[in-house]
Design an enzyme around this catalytic site. Structure first.
Site, PDB file in Angstrom:
ATOM      1  CG  HIS A   1      30.096 -81.664  62.559  1.00 43.63           C
ATOM      2  ND1 HIS A   1      30.547 -82.803  63.158  1.00 43.63           N
ATOM      3  CD2 HIS A   1      28.858 -81.416  63.077  1.00 43.63           C
ATOM      4  CE1 HIS A   1      29.652 -83.225  64.007  1.00 43.63           C
ATOM      5  NE2 HIS A   1      28.610 -82.413  63.977  1.00 43.63           N
TER       6      HIS A   1
ATOM      7  CE  LYS B   1      21.124 -79.030  64.916  1.00 43.79           C
ATOM      8  NZ  LYS B   1      20.975 -80.323  65.565  1.00 43.79           N
TER       9      LYS B   1
ATOM     10  CG  HIS C   1      27.879 -85.731  60.628  1.00 44.22           C
ATOM     11  ND1 HIS C   1      27.675 -84.385  60.701  1.00 44.22           N
ATOM     12  CD2 HIS C   1      26.915 -86.302  61.382  1.00 44.22           C
ATOM     13  CE1 HIS C   1      26.630 -84.141  61.460  1.00 44.22           C
ATOM     14  NE2 HIS C   1      26.147 -85.289  61.891  1.00 44.22           N
TER      15      HIS C   1
HETATM   16  N1  ARG Z   1      20.976 -87.904  62.822  1.00 43.10           N
HETATM   17  C1  ARG Z   1      21.574 -88.519  63.969  1.00 43.10           C
HETATM   18  C2  ARG Z   1      22.754 -87.682  64.468  1.00 43.10           C
HETATM   19  O1  ARG Z   1      23.339 -86.918  63.727  1.00 43.10           O
HETATM   20  C3  ARG Z   1      22.074 -89.906  63.684  1.00 43.10           C
HETATM   21  C4  ARG Z   1      21.028 -90.876  63.266  1.00 43.10           C
HETATM   22  C5  ARG Z   1      21.370 -92.255  63.660  1.00 43.10           C
HETATM   23  N2  ARG Z   1      20.486 -93.260  63.154  1.00 43.10           N
HETATM   24  C6  ARG Z   1      19.370 -93.687  63.743  1.00 43.10           C
HETATM   25  N3  ARG Z   1      18.681 -94.635  63.154  1.00 43.10           N
HETATM   26  N4  ARG Z   1      18.992 -93.213  64.896  1.00 43.10           N
HETATM   27  O2  ARG Z   1      23.100 -87.806  65.634  1.00 43.10           O
END
Ligand code: ARG
Length: 566
Positions: free
Chosen positions: A130, A127, A133
């Site tokens: 963006h 993905k 993030h």
């Molecule tokens: N990959 C997830 C996102 O982009 C965020 C991860 C957050 N960290 C976790 N330990 N859940 O939404």
């Protein structure tokens, strides 16, 4: 010891045993106008305790309080005690400390021996990386640096979103419509297109959803083809992410993403079963959280596949075992507040008391002018594009204003990318905001380039002076209001860093270094520094040195570079 507030607090507590030092500390105020003193202490709350009028109480405290070496005078007005710090003492103490500690000024050892995990960035494989993030990435990186500066042993973790049902979808999309060459040439955009197409086609062909579930199941069961494709998607995505991390100058100690926990979940599920906190619901395993006012958490689907929260449970336990953390910090958007509440509650129900040391540090959402960002609909702003544009714009400005600057490329990167980071860290992290190109590319006013420019200005004065900094100078030459304003900003810096750590809020530092830069620019315009009078020059150079140091450290704690020239 330049923390006058703490020293004052000690003195007050000797005279007011009815209040604790902590209570007194939060009551001490900084008056809006320096004519009213450097610190003020309101006596209204004491009226009840002492059964007397606030002014009378203030009077009796003032009479008994030993002023020591740092308080010049105490005034009483409107129920307040107003304290004036001895100016020369302040000058000597502040500059003495900066000249002694240099790049360690503002740092401390309070975190010694304590491990702090800071999890941040954590984008999703295949993905786009963006603009949404960027917040986790720069807030997390800054917190990592702040904790480190305060002596904590800090571990930066990228919890990559590299697992889950979406990989089933991607595999199906690739097998139906994918082109290997295209993915190699343009990994993320091509994978994103495939993902978007999957959702479009699935609207009319619901069987695709079922197919994708099966592929994810295969992935979890170690099917060779599924694993091969997944690995490849992961690799090409990471290459792109690393390009952005390089631009931002961010490194991680560990990339243990969601997939890392795939073989660690069965043990966690066993633990939950042993504790008797799981129950069956329509064939799936859930933890009932209704009694705690939250929706129940789905841990394992009927077909045996696991979920996001299952992987987070395994991750928390793994981190406790691996790092024995003092704090486990998650820098993740506010959309996931409920997720982390559920996570903590389940850990609690499992009897893991260290759950209290897991801290979700949320931040507000980024939206676009034409609505929310949507990966599925392909409506996103790529972080890399933002950074590249900022660098290009910086180059144009430098070419116009300072065409002979050496190392143009390098400095344009430091300033352009610094500007983007600074803007991100300017507001309280919990505020939502709308991304606009104008705002992110604005270099006027209270911005990163302004602070960097002030730092370069101080560096240039020190270069021109050609003499080293002398630790011995006449502090009485630095007691005018304009200079004191600068020194007060410097004096507060260590407290500002601690406050930023306590609140997990880098913007406290951002705002403070803008204040210091502004105070210094007033000083620079009102006072000549490289003057004939050697004593005066020596004293003012010490101020310049201290300002340069604080701006340099402050920018560094935000993850921003501080060029010597620009
Ligand atoms: N990959 C997830 C996102 O982009 C965020 C991860 C957050 N960290 C976790 N330990 N859940 O939404």
């Amino acid at each position: 010891m330049i923390d006058f507030k703490k020293r004052l607090c000690k003195k007050l507590s000797e005279n007011i045993p009815q209040l604790t030092e902590e209570e007194i500390l939060v009551m001490i105020e900084i008056p809006p106008d320096t004519k009213m003193g450097d610190f003020a202490f309101p006596c209204f709350r004491l009226a009840k305790i002492f059964r007397n009028a606030p002014n009378a109480i203030a009077n009796s405290i003032a009479e008994n309080l030993d002023k020591g070496d740092f308080i010049d005078k105490i005034e009483i007005a409107g129920g307040y005690l107003n304290f004036f710090i001895n100016k020369e003492y302040l000058v000597k103490a502040v500059l003495g400390e900066v000249l002694l500690k240099k790049e360690m000024f503002g740092g401390s050892l309070i975190g010694n021996g304590k491990n702090v995990v800071v999890e941040f960035s954590s984008p999703n494989i295949a993905k786009p990386f963006h603009i949404g993030h960027i917040r986790s990435t720069v807030i997390g990186n800054s917190l990592y640096k702040i904790y480190k500066f305060l002596g904590y042993n800090t571990i930066a973790i990228n919890h990559l979103g590299d697992y889950g049902t979406q990989f089933g979808k991607l595999i199906v999309a690739f097998k139906n419509w994918g082109d290997e060459e295209e993915i190699r040439a343009n990994p993320i955009t091509t994978l994103l297109d495939l993902y978007v197409r999957f959702h479009r086609e699935a609207e009319t062909k619901p069987e695709l959803e079922e197919e994708s579930r099966q592929w994810f199941k295969k992935l979890e069961n170690g099917d060779e083809e599924a694993i091969g494709l997944w690995k490849w998607f992961r690799e090409v995505s990471l290459d792109e992410f690393n390009r952005v991390y390089n631009m931002l100058d961010i490194t991680f100690d560990s990339f243990t993403g969601e997939s890392f926990y795939s073989d660690k979940m069965p043990a966690v599920i066993d633990m939950m079963q042993n504790k008797g906190i799981m129950k069956k619901s329509e064939g799936a395993d859930i933890v009932d959280l209704e009694p705690f006012g939250m929706p129940s958490a789905l841990i394992r689907k009927g077909d045996g596949s696991t979920l996001y929260i299952t992987r987070d449970l395994a991750a928390a336990i793994y981190r406790k075992e691996t790092y024995d953390f003092y704090k486990n910090i998650y820098v993740v958007g506010s959309q996931q507040i409920l997720h982390f509440q559920q996570l903590k509650k389940i850990l609690h129900l499992m009897g893991l008391e260290w759950e209290k040391d897991c801290v979700h540090v949320p931040f507000g959402m980024v939206s676009l002018e034409d609505g929310t960002m949507s990966t599925r609909e392909g409506r996103v702003v790529f972080l890399e594009d933002v950074l590249n544009k900022a660098v290009e714009k910086t180059k144009d400005i430098i070419n116009e204003k300072n065409p002979n600057l050496e190392n143009l490329e390098k400095i344009a990167k430091q300033v352009g990318i610094g500007a983007v980071i600074f803007e991100e860290l300017s507001n309280n992290r919990t505020k939502d905001y709308t991304f606009t190109w104008d705002k992110i590319l604005n270099f006027e006013g209270e911005t990163g380039p302004y602070v960097q420019y002030t730092h370069a200005r101080a560096s240039s004065v020190l270069r021109k002076a050609e003499t080293g900094i002398d630790k011995v100078f006449k502090s009485e030459l630095l007691t005018d209001d304009i200079t004191l304003e600068v020194l007060k900003g410097i004096q507060q810096f260590p407290e500002i860093v601690e406050d930023a750590q306590r609140k997990n809020e880098p913007s406290i530092i951002t705002r403070h270094i803008v204040d210091v830069a502004q105070a210094f620019n007033r000083f620079y315009h009102e006072h000549s520094i490289l003057v004939e009078d050697e004593e005066l020059k020596k004293a003012r150079l010490a101020v310049v040195f201290a300002v340069k140091q604080v701006l340099n450290t402050g920018l560094g704690l935000l993850g921003i570079q501080a060029p010597e020239r620009m």
